[in-house]
Design an enzyme around this catalytic site. Structure first.
Site, mmCIF file in Angstrom:
data_model
loop_
_atom_site.group_PDB
_atom_site.id
_atom_site.type_symbol
_atom_site.label_atom_id
_atom_site.label_comp_id
_atom_site.label_asym_id
_atom_site.label_seq_id
_atom_site.Cartn_x
_atom_site.Cartn_y
_atom_site.Cartn_z
ATOM 1 N N GLN A 47 0.830 -1.220 0.000
ATOM 2 C CA GLN A 47 0.000 0.000 0.000
ATOM 3 C C GLN A 47 0.863 1.269 0.000
ATOM 4 O O GLN A 47 0.526 2.267 0.648
ATOM 5 C CB GLN A 47 -0.959 -0.013 1.187
ATOM 6 C CG GLN A 47 -2.125 -0.959 0.991
ATOM 7 C CD GLN A 47 -3.018 -0.564 -0.189
ATOM 8 O OE1 GLN A 47 -3.151 0.606 -0.530
ATOM 9 N NE2 GLN A 47 -3.617 -1.559 -0.827
ATOM 10 N N SER A 48 1.967 1.236 -0.703
ATOM 11 C CA SER A 48 2.857 2.401 -0.749
ATOM 12 C C SER A 48 2.195 3.589 -1.454
ATOM 13 O O SER A 48 1.730 3.475 -2.594
ATOM 14 C CB SER A 48 4.133 2.016 -1.497
ATOM 15 O OG SER A 48 4.869 3.181 -1.829
ATOM 16 N N ASN A 49 2.199 4.721 -0.758
ATOM 17 C CA ASN A 49 1.716 5.961 -1.381
ATOM 18 C C ASN A 49 2.772 6.527 -2.324
ATOM 19 O O ASN A 49 2.456 7.180 -3.318
ATOM 20 C CB ASN A 49 1.403 7.001 -0.308
ATOM 21 C CG ASN A 49 0.351 6.508 0.672
ATOM 22 O OD1 ASN A 49 -0.773 6.225 0.271
ATOM 23 N ND2 ASN A 49 0.720 6.374 1.939
#
Ligand SMILES: *Cc1c(COP(=O)(O)O)cnc(C)c1O
Length: 347
Positions: A85-87
């Site tokens: 879930q890396s922004n």
């Protein structure tokens, strides 16, 4: 030590190419409803979740300098590694799309969860929407290994005639991301002066440490002495302090300026870190609900929610008449990945 510099000259001081993603400043404004519960302490927010590109967030400012460097090197492809879930990966994918570049994202197994939404919704869905190619890395705590894997992928792309640019996560590379927050600090100093506002303490999420280090460095560079407290989202306090120091040393040589940071400048708290990266405790979920229901703000459980939890906890014990500033670093699409866990707090 060098004397403080003129904030208006920031773009003449950062002599690195910048790919401009947004031109207006993000709002710095009061949080009137949350302030009501704090015995005279006033709370403010810097809306870096609203900087326009690909749902926004702190990585937009950081990536302006990475993409500036990538373009200067003639790259046509970027590679980045991060949590599922890396922004950072999501905004890189959006930025690459805007610039007509290919994007490869390596997703690491950093969070132990079998939740479907974690693996397919939120940022992952957006990565795919922006047309990025996804790869998987089976470990979660091996930054140098993850970077080495990106280098391997870059070598393979070079053989195919592409011009890849790697955005490294590990230490030992120029902190381009932190430069974005030196520039961000100039924006904040300008806004505080215009609003005639003195901030006692600033709270910011501290992950890779680029935001925290750049902000601290930039504030001192432009003569602002507000305390900057980094809220640990991934590592314990001691390790995080070393990391912030390392980025600041990198900035001294990149900017040829020494703000002479003192031992006391490096402030971090790991009080809301448990149970670990990408997982939130009840204090964090409650802070998220409180911000949503009192101010209409969206926060995420990995970064901005944790930071809000530490911020509110400090706000409730601060002396009256102090002013505290929360840096909203974004991460908002992440909430859709955590729907199962959020559900419990909604009923
Ligand atoms: C990456 C990230 C952070 C942490 O910023 P660093 O510069 O890596 O320390 C904080 N908030 C959000 C939403 C992020 O995506």
């Amino acid at each position: 030590m060098s004397p403080p510099l003129d904030v208006a000259a920031v773009d003449d001081l950062i002599l690195f190419p910048r790919a401009i993603a947004f031109s207006e400043a993000t709002a710095l404004e009061p949080l009137p409803n949350l302030s009501e519960d704090c015995n005279g302490t006033k709370l403010f927010i810097k809306r870096d979740d609203c900087n326009s590109l690909a749902f926004g967030g702190n990585k937009v400012r950081q990536l302006e300098y990475y993409f500036g460097d990538a373009i200067a090197q003639g790259a046509d492809t970027v590679l980045i590694t991060g949590a599922v879930q890396s922004n950072f990966a999501r905004i890189t994918a959006g930025f690459a799309a805007k610039l007509g570049m290919q994007c490869h994202i390596q997703l690491e197994s950093r969070v132990d969860t079998s939740s479907d939404s974690y693996h397919s919704s939120g940022n992952v869905l957006l990565d795919r929407l922006f047309g990025a190619q996804l790869h998987y890395f089976p470990e979660g705590e091996n930054e140098d290994g993850a970077d080495a894997k990106l280098e391997e992928m870059a070598d393979a792309l070079r053989l195919q005639g592409r011009k890849p640019y790697v955005i490294h996560l590990g230490l030992g590379h120029k902190p381009y991301g932190a430069l974005g927050y030196v520039r961000g600090a100039a924006e904040i100093v300008r806004q505080l002066r215009k609003q005639d506002l003195q901030i006692d303490e600033i709270f910011v999420a501290s992950g890779s440490g680029s935001t925290h280090a750049g902000l601290l460095f930039g504030l001192r560079m432009f003569g602002c002495d507000s305390k900057v407290t980094g809220v640990c989202v991934r590592r314990k306090k001691e390790l995080q302090i070393d990391r912030i120091r390392a980025h600041c040393i990198g900035l001294v040589s990149m900017l040829n300026f020494d703000p002479d940071l003192k031992f006391d400048d490096f402030r971090v708290t790991d009080e809301v870190l448990r149970p670990g990266y990408g997982q939130a405790n009840s204090q964090v979920w409650e802070a998220m609900l409180c911000a949503a229901r009192r101010e209409g703000l969206v926060l995420d459980p990995t970064y901005s929610g944790k930071t809000m939890a530490a911020f509110l906890s400090q706000a409730r014990q601060s002396p009256a008449n102090s002013n505290l500033l929360f840096i909203h670093t974004g991460g908002t699409p992440g909430i859709f990945a955590y729907q199962d866990q959020l559900e419990k707090y909604l009923s």
